[in-house]
Design an enzyme around this catalytic site. Structure first.
Site, PDB file in Angstrom:
ATOM      1  N   HIS A 167       1.903   4.258  -3.066  1.00 22.51           N
ATOM      2  CA  HIS A 167       1.895   5.719  -2.942  1.00 22.51           C
ATOM      3  C   HIS A 167       3.224   6.301  -3.435  1.00 22.51           C
ATOM      4  CE1 HIS A 167      -1.901   6.076  -0.963  1.00 22.51           C
ATOM      5  NE2 HIS A 167      -1.530   5.514   0.178  1.00 22.51           N
TER       6      HIS A 167
ATOM      7  N   HIS B 173       0.840  -1.205   0.000  1.00 24.33           N
ATOM      8  CA  HIS B 173       0.000   0.000   0.000  1.00 24.33           C
ATOM      9  C   HIS B 173       0.874   1.254   0.000  1.00 24.33           C
ATOM     10  CE1 HIS B 173      -3.670   2.328   1.246  1.00 24.33           C
ATOM     11  NE2 HIS B 173      -2.734   3.139   1.717  1.00 24.33           N
ATOM     12  N   GLU B 174       1.846   1.301   0.918  1.00 31.68           N
ATOM     13  CA  GLU B 174       2.717   2.467   1.009  1.00 31.68           C
ATOM     14  C   GLU B 174       3.663   2.557  -0.187  1.00 31.68           C
ATOM     15  OE1 GLU B 174       2.038   4.693   3.036  1.00 31.68           O
ATOM     16  OE2 GLU B 174       0.699   3.588   4.367  1.00 31.68           O
TER      17      GLU B 174
END
Length: 213
Positions: free
Chosen positions: A21, A17-18
């Site tokens: 980004h 998820h990170e």
């Protein structure tokens, strides 16, 4: 044992998820996260100890936020860039959920006894090895869908707030920013009271059923 089986899915969900980004921000011209070593799948760069523990035990958690400087976007406008970077995390979780579902399906095809063991064992400790593998994969599906849906709630500090922010009228956006602390309180309240689960569980179930079917 249940916690141990959930842990791989949690670590993968947060790390990817990170990373998503950071990857999206880098693609759009902002190299801040890359320069800070955040454009990696190494969990050590993304895990927040408190967020990790809470995600395991309460199913709501977070990773270390990825730094993004919208002024550095060169390929899109700041508004578009902020939306794309914010969307990247939840989208990555949904992609992972699909990948793990494919793996789960392959287990049902090549090792149907594993699924029977997972479903009909009275206790986790009584499952076969492949049953434990199947359950671990199933947990990864659930965790990724849950994290993806939860982050789309339009309340700070979640990604959903950053997705809708650029599209708000100027006055609404100013009010939103000036009263951001109120939304943090709202976030904590719906988390502690369990309202978050009540709100997003039907969505999570619908997406889970859709992907698994």
């Amino acid at each position: 044992l249940s916690t141990i089986l959930t842990l791989p899915g949690v670590i993968i969900a947060i790390s990817c998820h990170e990373f998503a980004h950071a990857w999206m921000a880098n693609r759009l011209g902002d190299h801040t996260a890359r320069n800070m070593g955040r454009m990696t799948l190494d969990p050590r760069s993304h895990l927040n100890p408190v967020g990790l523990i809470l995600l395991i035990f309460t199913h709501i958690g977070w990773g270390e936020p990825v730094p993004v400087n919208t002024n550095n976007f060169t390929k899109v406008s700041r508004k578009t860039g902020e939306v794309l970077v914010s969307l990247a995390g939840p989208v990555m979780n949904f992609i992972l959920a699909i990948i793990f579902t494919i793996i789960f399906y392959l287990i049902t095809v090549f090792s149907p006894d594993a699924i029977l063991s997972m479903i009909f064992s009275a206790e986790i400790a009584g499952m076969s090895f492949m049953g434990l593998v199947a359950l671990t994969v199933y947990c990864a599906i659930t965790v990724n869908i849950g994290l993806g849906v939860f982050n789309l709630i339009p309340i700070p500090p979640l990604d959903g707030s950053k997705i809708i922010m650029p599209f708000l009228p100027y006055r609404a956006k100013s009010w939103f920013i000036n009263n951001e602390s109120i939304f943090y309180i709202v976030f904590v309240v719906i988390w502690i009271t369990g309202l978050a689960g009540i709100i997003i569980t039907p969505v999570i179930n619908a997406i889970s059923n859709g992907i698994l079917s």
